[in-house]
Design an enzyme around this catalytic site. Structure first.
Site, mmCIF file in Angstrom:
data_model
loop_
_atom_site.group_PDB
_atom_site.id
_atom_site.type_symbol
_atom_site.label_atom_id
_atom_site.label_comp_id
_atom_site.label_asym_id
_atom_site.label_seq_id
_atom_site.Cartn_x
_atom_site.Cartn_y
_atom_site.Cartn_z
ATOM 1 N N LYS A 94 0.614 -1.248 -0.092
ATOM 2 C CA LYS A 94 -0.099 0.038 -0.049
ATOM 3 C C LYS A 94 0.881 1.188 -0.043
ATOM 4 O O LYS A 94 1.563 1.418 0.965
ATOM 5 C CB LYS A 94 -0.919 0.096 1.166
ATOM 6 C CG LYS A 94 -2.075 1.083 1.329
ATOM 7 C CD LYS A 94 -2.735 0.988 2.223
ATOM 8 C CE LYS A 94 -3.861 2.014 2.399
ATOM 9 N NZ LYS A 94 -4.791 2.144 3.700
ATOM 10 N N ARG A 125 -10.433 10.778 1.457
ATOM 11 C CA ARG A 125 -10.118 11.459 2.678
ATOM 12 C C ARG A 125 -11.487 12.128 2.880
ATOM 13 O O ARG A 125 -11.973 12.324 3.978
ATOM 14 C CB ARG A 125 -9.011 12.345 2.566
ATOM 15 C CG ARG A 125 -7.702 11.591 2.336
ATOM 16 C CD ARG A 125 -7.008 11.190 3.489
ATOM 17 N NE ARG A 125 -5.976 10.205 3.434
ATOM 18 C CZ ARG A 125 -4.650 10.399 2.741
ATOM 19 N NH1 ARG A 125 -4.249 11.552 2.820
ATOM 20 N NH2 ARG A 125 -3.783 9.132 2.846
ATOM 21 N N ARG A 128 1.317 9.907 5.164
ATOM 22 C CA ARG A 128 1.534 8.758 5.842
ATOM 23 C C ARG A 128 2.916 7.926 5.192
ATOM 24 O O ARG A 128 3.102 6.872 5.492
ATOM 25 C CB ARG A 128 0.158 7.745 5.493
ATOM 26 C CG ARG A 128 -1.087 8.211 5.912
ATOM 27 C CD ARG A 128 -2.124 7.185 5.897
ATOM 28 N NE ARG A 128 -3.560 7.624 5.547
ATOM 29 C CZ ARG A 128 -3.971 8.040 6.479
ATOM 30 N NH1 ARG A 128 -3.551 8.344 7.564
ATOM 31 N NH2 ARG A 128 -5.443 8.348 6.476
ATOM 32 N N GLU A 186 7.143 -7.095 0.919
ATOM 33 C CA GLU A 186 5.868 -6.753 1.875
ATOM 34 C C GLU A 186 4.730 -7.943 1.768
ATOM 35 O O GLU A 186 4.151 -8.573 2.590
ATOM 36 C CB GLU A 186 5.183 -5.515 1.748
ATOM 37 C CG GLU A 186 5.863 -4.420 2.333
ATOM 38 C CD GLU A 186 5.711 -4.311 3.684
ATOM 39 O OE1 GLU A 186 5.116 -4.857 4.437
ATOM 40 O OE2 GLU A 186 6.163 -3.284 4.185
ATOM 41 N N LYS A 228 -2.164 -1.570 -3.902
ATOM 42 C CA LYS A 228 -3.183 -0.562 -3.798
ATOM 43 C C LYS A 228 -2.173 0.873 -3.667
ATOM 44 O O LYS A 228 -1.359 1.170 -2.944
ATOM 45 C CB LYS A 228 -3.649 -0.227 -2.489
ATOM 46 C CG LYS A 228 -4.731 0.662 -2.198
ATOM 47 C CD LYS A 228 -5.551 0.340 -0.969
ATOM 48 C CE LYS A 228 -6.265 1.655 -0.717
ATOM 49 N NZ LYS A 228 -6.926 1.664 0.601
#
Ligand code: PBG
Length: 324
Positions: free
Chosen positions: A196, A206, A217, A233, A248
């Site tokens: 992600k 948002r 982030r 990951e 994503k």
């Protein structure tokens, strides 16, 4: 010289093109993300995502009934609480908006759909981060994991089929799996948001979740520059017990979708995110792009890149288009 090899021959008729098509797009492969907001009487439109709404408790049920009727693979639920706090208490409260919605939706559709829920704190925290913060304002990985374990149990107790840990904390899949197994929820599966990215294409989301995030982030979501790290990951999540892994966003990361598909032996999902939706809808609204074929082309491309499952705000509409 006349050509000897003529690839065009296989493009002659619609039947022939259909027969040799390498990629299929089917309703069962599509998952519809849905937003439910606490305290709403009527659904509220999300202006940056034309056609998508924040649901009330009752309008959510109509949407999932329709998703089931269309034969979609599942729904992914996001909850927006009336009050947010530093630790995201609404996420673990059995009476919290998301946990109540899970129970409602499972009662409505039973086994006709896979009911999935977002397992992340950002909709529930007043600072908008996906985890709890240290006194100096950094996202605390390991204290967040404790919260995710509690959240997984609350969602499983509410009846969810599959949880989607999406906060990009290290070790989140192992912790969620252990929490579920320790409470006899061994049948609840884990869709890991593995690769992600810290993406500008989450912008409209948002608004959709009334996010209070200031900043970004980038200390937990991935750098868009990195593909190999996305594979890493995904492999880590499979090793920790992920039943499915996800990439994503989808459209700007089709190479990562392909690399992850080739690297793992579990189903791969890709999330066609809010900004991807908004861009195409905005161009179509201007008359600059032919909307329906563009939607089907985008979704087919994500499948061609290697996604077995596509989360998309067009899931219901695409299923209708595929029927006609
Ligand atoms: C985090 C979460 C996000 C999205 C899904 N889950 C937002 C984020 O990480 O900032 C984005 C989905 C979209 O843009 O469609 N709970």
């Amino acid at each position: 010289m006349r050509p000897v090899v003529r690839p065009r021959r296989l493009r002659t008729t619609p039947a022939l093109r259909r027969m040799v098509a390498e990629t299929s797009l089917e309703a069962r492969q599509l998952v519809l993300p849905l937003f439910v907001r606490e305290g709403l009487e009527e659904p509220v439109p999300i202006s940056s995502m034309p056609g998508v709404v924040q649901h009330s408790r009752s309008s959510l049920l109509a949407a999932v009934a329709e998703a089931a009727e269309l034969g979609l693979g599942g729904v992914m639920l996001f909850g927006i609480p009336e009050t947010k706090d530093a630790t995201g208490s609404g996420a673990v409260d059995p009476g919290g908006v998301l946990n109540l919605a899970i129970t409602d939706v499972v009662a409505e559709v039973g086994d006709a759909l896979t009911v999935m829920s977002d397992l992340c704190l950002d909709e529930f925290t007043d600072h908008g981060h996906c985890g709890v913060l240290t006194p100096d304002g950094r996202v605390d990985n390991d204290r967040t994991l404790e919260r995710y374990a509690e959240m997984a149990l609350a969602q499983a107790d509410a009846g969810v089929d599959m949880v989607g840990p999406s906060g990009m904390m290290d070790g989140q899949v192992a912790v969620v799996r252990a929490a579920l197994d320790g409470a006899d929820h061994t049948d609840v599966s884990v869709l890991a948001y593995s690769a992600k990215y810290a993406s500008a294409f989450f912008g409209p989301f948002r608004e959709a979740v009334d996010s209070s995030l200031v900043g970004d982030r980038r200390t937990y979501q991935q750098d868009p520059a990195n593909g190999t790290e996305g594979v890493r990951e995904a492999l880590l999540d499979v090793a920790q017990g992920a039943d499915l892994v996800m990439v994503k966003p989808a459209l700007s990361y089709l190479d990562v979708v392909r690399r992850v598909r080739d690297a793992v032996d579990v189903p791969v999902a890709a999330y066609n995110v809010s900004g991807e939706y908004a861009m195409l809808e905005a161009a179509a609204a201007q008359g600059w792009i032919d909307r329906e074929p563009a939607i089907l082309e985008a979704l087919t491309s994500i499948r061609r890149a290697g996604a077995d499952i596509v989360l998309t705000y067009w899931a219901a509409e695409a299923a209708r288009l595929l029927r006609s």
